[in-house]
Scaffold this motif. Structure first.
Motif, PDB file in Angstrom:
ATOM      1  N   ASP A   1     -11.438 -15.536   5.791  1.00 45.31           N
ATOM      2  CA  ASP A   1     -12.110 -14.242   6.375  1.00 45.31           C
ATOM      3  C   ASP A   1     -11.259 -13.240   6.659  1.00 45.31           C
ATOM      4  O   ASP A   1     -10.034 -13.372   7.320  1.00 45.31           O
ATOM      5  N   GLY A   2     -11.633 -12.020   6.341  1.00 47.82           N
ATOM      6  CA  GLY A   2     -10.647 -10.809   6.692  1.00 47.82           C
ATOM      7  C   GLY A   2      -9.358 -10.744   5.717  1.00 47.82           C
ATOM      8  O   GLY A   2      -8.600  -9.816   6.047  1.00 47.82           O
ATOM      9  N   LEU A   3      -9.293 -11.325   4.504  1.00 46.31           N
ATOM     10  CA  LEU A   3      -8.168 -11.016   3.946  1.00 46.31           C
ATOM     11  C   LEU A   3      -8.392  -9.849   3.121  1.00 46.31           C
ATOM     12  O   LEU A   3      -9.219  -9.675   2.411  1.00 46.31           O
ATOM     13  N   PRO A   4      -7.394  -8.768   3.095  1.00 46.24           N
ATOM     14  CA  PRO A   4      -7.466  -7.504   2.455  1.00 46.24           C
ATOM     15  C   PRO A   4      -7.005  -7.697   1.110  1.00 46.24           C
ATOM     16  O   PRO A   4      -6.043  -7.992   0.721  1.00 46.24           O
ATOM     17  N   THR A   5      -8.025  -7.240   0.021  1.00 48.05           N
ATOM     18  CA  THR A   5      -7.782  -7.485  -1.350  1.00 48.05           C
ATOM     19  C   THR A   5      -7.729  -6.008  -1.711  1.00 48.05           C
ATOM     20  O   THR A   5      -7.802  -4.871  -1.190  1.00 48.05           O
ATOM     21  N   PHE A   6      -7.705  -5.805  -3.304  1.00 46.04           N
ATOM     22  CA  PHE A   6      -7.421  -4.515  -3.883  1.00 46.04           C
ATOM     23  C   PHE A   6      -8.870  -3.661  -3.836  1.00 46.04           C
ATOM     24  O   PHE A   6      -8.771  -2.481  -3.712  1.00 46.04           O
TER      25      PHE A   6
ATOM     26  N   VAL B   1      -7.915 -12.705 -10.994  1.00 45.32           N
ATOM     27  CA  VAL B   1      -6.500 -13.152 -10.354  1.00 45.32           C
ATOM     28  C   VAL B   1      -6.794 -12.779  -8.641  1.00 45.32           C
ATOM     29  O   VAL B   1      -7.468 -11.841  -8.422  1.00 45.32           O
ATOM     30  N   THR B   2      -6.188 -13.438  -7.968  1.00 39.94           N
ATOM     31  CA  THR B   2      -6.163 -12.991  -6.469  1.00 39.94           C
ATOM     32  C   THR B   2      -5.258 -11.723  -6.321  1.00 39.94           C
ATOM     33  O   THR B   2      -3.997 -11.591  -6.752  1.00 39.94           O
ATOM     34  N   ALA B   3      -5.702 -10.656  -5.750  1.00 41.41           N
ATOM     35  CA  ALA B   3      -5.108  -9.338  -5.334  1.00 41.41           C
ATOM     36  C   ALA B   3      -5.289  -8.808  -4.133  1.00 41.41           C
ATOM     37  O   ALA B   3      -6.334  -8.600  -3.856  1.00 41.41           O
ATOM     38  N   THR B   4      -4.060  -8.800  -3.506  1.00 45.87           N
ATOM     39  CA  THR B   4      -4.230  -8.520  -2.207  1.00 45.87           C
ATOM     40  C   THR B   4      -3.423  -7.165  -1.743  1.00 45.87           C
ATOM     41  O   THR B   4      -2.347  -6.984  -2.250  1.00 45.87           O
TER      42      THR B   4
ATOM     43  N   LYS C   1       0.815  -1.130  -0.005  1.00 44.46           N
ATOM     44  CA  LYS C   1      -0.120  -0.067  -0.053  1.00 44.46           C
ATOM     45  C   LYS C   1       0.849   1.198  -0.018  1.00 44.46           C
ATOM     46  O   LYS C   1       2.146   1.124   0.535  1.00 44.46           O
ATOM     47  N   PRO C   2       0.379   2.380  -0.626  1.00 44.61           N
ATOM     48  CA  PRO C   2      -1.016   2.424  -1.185  1.00 44.61           C
ATOM     49  C   PRO C   2      -1.090   1.720  -2.419  1.00 44.61           C
ATOM     50  O   PRO C   2       0.127   1.721  -3.297  1.00 44.61           O
ATOM     51  N   LEU C   3      -2.206   1.205  -2.787  1.00 44.91           N
ATOM     52  CA  LEU C   3      -2.212   0.287  -4.196  1.00 44.91           C
ATOM     53  C   LEU C   3      -1.925   1.421  -5.310  1.00 44.91           C
ATOM     54  O   LEU C   3      -1.380   0.905  -6.204  1.00 44.91           O
ATOM     55  N   ALA C   4      -2.425   2.628  -5.066  1.00 44.89           N
ATOM     56  CA  ALA C   4      -1.851   3.593  -6.187  1.00 44.89           C
ATOM     57  C   ALA C   4      -2.106   4.760  -5.556  1.00 44.89           C
ATOM     58  O   ALA C   4      -2.384   5.184  -4.501  1.00 44.89           O
ATOM     59  N   VAL C   5      -1.639   5.994  -6.280  1.00 43.03           N
ATOM     60  CA  VAL C   5      -1.225   7.337  -5.722  1.00 43.03           C
ATOM     61  C   VAL C   5      -2.616   8.261  -6.035  1.00 43.03           C
ATOM     62  O   VAL C   5      -2.641   9.366  -6.021  1.00 43.03           O
ATOM     63  N   SER C   6      -3.410   7.493  -6.633  1.00 42.20           N
ATOM     64  CA  SER C   6      -4.837   8.352  -6.685  1.00 42.20           C
ATOM     65  C   SER C   6      -5.881   7.395  -6.824  1.00 42.20           C
ATOM     66  O   SER C   6      -5.820   6.205  -6.961  1.00 42.20           O
TER      67      SER C   6
ATOM     68  N   ALA D   1      -8.129  -2.299  -9.366  1.00 44.59           N
ATOM     69  CA  ALA D   1      -9.208  -2.967  -8.763  1.00 44.59           C
ATOM     70  C   ALA D   1     -10.083  -3.896  -9.682  1.00 44.59           C
ATOM     71  O   ALA D   1     -10.278  -5.043  -9.803  1.00 44.59           O
ATOM     72  N   ALA D   2     -10.557  -2.984 -10.536  1.00 43.14           N
ATOM     73  CA  ALA D   2     -11.238  -3.503 -11.750  1.00 43.14           C
ATOM     74  C   ALA D   2     -10.544  -4.466 -12.648  1.00 43.14           C
ATOM     75  O   ALA D   2     -11.169  -5.464 -13.345  1.00 43.14           O
ATOM     76  N   LEU D   3      -9.335  -4.200 -13.083  1.00 41.01           N
ATOM     77  CA  LEU D   3      -8.664  -5.103 -13.799  1.00 41.01           C
ATOM     78  C   LEU D   3      -8.199  -6.447 -13.163  1.00 41.01           C
ATOM     79  O   LEU D   3      -8.380  -7.456 -13.763  1.00 41.01           O
ATOM     80  N   ALA D   4      -8.203  -6.398 -11.764  1.00 39.00           N
ATOM     81  CA  ALA D   4      -7.886  -7.544 -11.042  1.00 39.00           C
ATOM     82  C   ALA D   4      -9.022  -8.376 -10.959  1.00 39.00           C
ATOM     83  O   ALA D   4      -9.014  -9.755 -11.275  1.00 39.00           O
ATOM     84  N   ALA D   5     -10.259  -7.828 -10.675  1.00 39.50           N
ATOM     85  CA  ALA D   5     -11.457  -8.550 -10.842  1.00 39.50           C
ATOM     86  C   ALA D   5     -11.893  -9.106 -12.233  1.00 39.50           C
ATOM     87  O   ALA D   5     -12.341 -10.278 -12.330  1.00 39.50           O
ATOM     88  N   ASP D   6     -11.770  -8.368 -13.378  1.00 39.64           N
ATOM     89  CA  ASP D   6     -11.931  -8.919 -14.684  1.00 39.64           C
ATOM     90  C   ASP D   6     -11.123 -10.141 -15.092  1.00 39.64           C
ATOM     91  O   ASP D   6     -11.305 -11.077 -15.765  1.00 39.64           O
TER      92      ASP D   6
END
Length: 356
Positions: free
Chosen positions: A324-329, A117-120, A96-101, A109-114
């Protein structure tokens, strides 16, 4: 992917080392490591025990013996590296941070969901057993209705005018420093423990050390927030990287109708529980244990243990249900939206809504 997870780490500094330890302790193979130069890559691969000599980031991204890529580089490089990893069909752990904006975080987050893939994102303070105990007490109703959320996250590593780091430069670290670096950890943890979400906030930021390394400081050294949650509960937070003597003090208090709960990351083996007539300190593993109690009581567990648990849960999610509780994108995006709200409020001098 075979039975054994094969991981690659991009970034060979402090965080890359923490990730590498957690990879090995999970039973995975550290296949490859990439630093900022060929020489640093080779040195890091040897130091961290990688199966292959050091790589460039490009070679690591393309390697067919890497299933998961850990991005541990300066903040501004996260976006391009995560995009490349997802395009290569890799699972991703991004610091983190995942991104600067917030806009870039939403895209990632959308790319990973589409891509499926597992993205944490390593919001690892969730993995302290005493934090899980606090969460369980609140969920069970033991604490009663929550009335106030408050606390701080204090560090001192940038307290002096000669203290410097790439995070001070917004070109590398992004437009927010203290809040984006540590304030988001506090917010993530308190939202995770309570089930509340911050919906409005008023923030002030300050630059306590005007110049470092011969250049002006343009990101905040400290921030103070007032906030309101979606349950109508009020709270406040102080964030600082310039508080002498405070190394990594993430502290919160959740004050309910029946009891208050307090957690201190610098003393994580106990959870303070307060009532009208008495207070107590519940020792880790002295009461209801969690699956994150990996050592007997009296043998302290700490930050690296939390990181190990986070990586192990990430790898478990590659081939099974998400723990349970795994932090994702999604949680990384949430942090980016909170950061954006803090910057907006500090600039405008008003309360702002947190955009979801």
């Amino acid at each position: 992917m075979g039975d054994v997870v094969r991981a690659g780490v991009i970034g060979a500094g402090f965080m890359g080392t923490v990730h590498a330890r957690a990879i090995r302790r999970s039973g995975a193979v550290l296949s490859r490591v990439a630093g900022s130069t060929p020489a640093s890559s080779r040195a890091a691969a040897e130091r961290l025990g990688a199966a292959h000599p050091g790589d460039t980031a490009e070679a690591l991204l393309a390697a067919d013996d890497v299933d998961v890529i850990h991005v541990c580089t300066p903040n501004a490089t996260h976006g391009p590296l995560v995009r490349a990893a997802i395009a290569a069909g890799k699972h991703v752990v991004c610091e983190k941070p995942l991104a600067v904006s917030a806009e870039e975080a939403r895209e990632l987050a959308a790319l990973a969901a589409d891509a499926g893939v597992t993205a944490t994102v390593p919001f690892v303070y969730r993995f302290y057993p005493t934090v899980r105990l606090a969460r369980a007490r609140i969920a069970a109703g033991t604490t009663g209705a929550l009335r106030l959320l408050h606390g701080s996250y204090l560090q001192d590593w940038l307290a002096g005018e000669h203290d410097d780091d790439w995070r001070v430069d917004p070109a590398s670290g992004g437009p927010s420093r203290a809040f984006a670096d540590i304030g988001v950890h506090w917010c993530d943890l308190v939202e995770f423990v309570t089930g509340h979400r911050i919906i409005r906030l008023a923030a002030r930021t300050t630059v306590a050390v005007p110049a470092r390394g011969g250049r002006p400081v343009r990101t905040e050294d400290a921030a103070v927030l007032l906030f309101e949650t979606d349950h109508g509960t009020l709270g406040n937070l102080t964030v600082s990287q310039v508080s002498p003597g405070r190394k990594n003090r993430l502290w919160f208090s959740v004050d309910g109708a029946a009891e208050s709960l307090a957690f201190d990351q610098e003393a994580p083996e106990t959870l303070w529980v307060g009532a009208r007539t008495a207070d107590q300190r519940i020792l880790r593993a002295a009461g209801d244990t969690t699956r994150y109690d990996v050592l007997p009581a009296g043998h302290p567990q700490g930050y690296q243990d939390c990181f190990d648990a986070f990586v192990a849960d990430t790898y478990a999610a590659l081939s099974g249900p998400t723990p349970d509780g795994l932090p994702t994108f999604t949680d990384g995006l949430r942090a980016a939206r909170l950061t954006a709200a803090v910057l907006r409020s500090a600039e405008a001098g008003t309360w702002v809504d947190v955009n979801d």
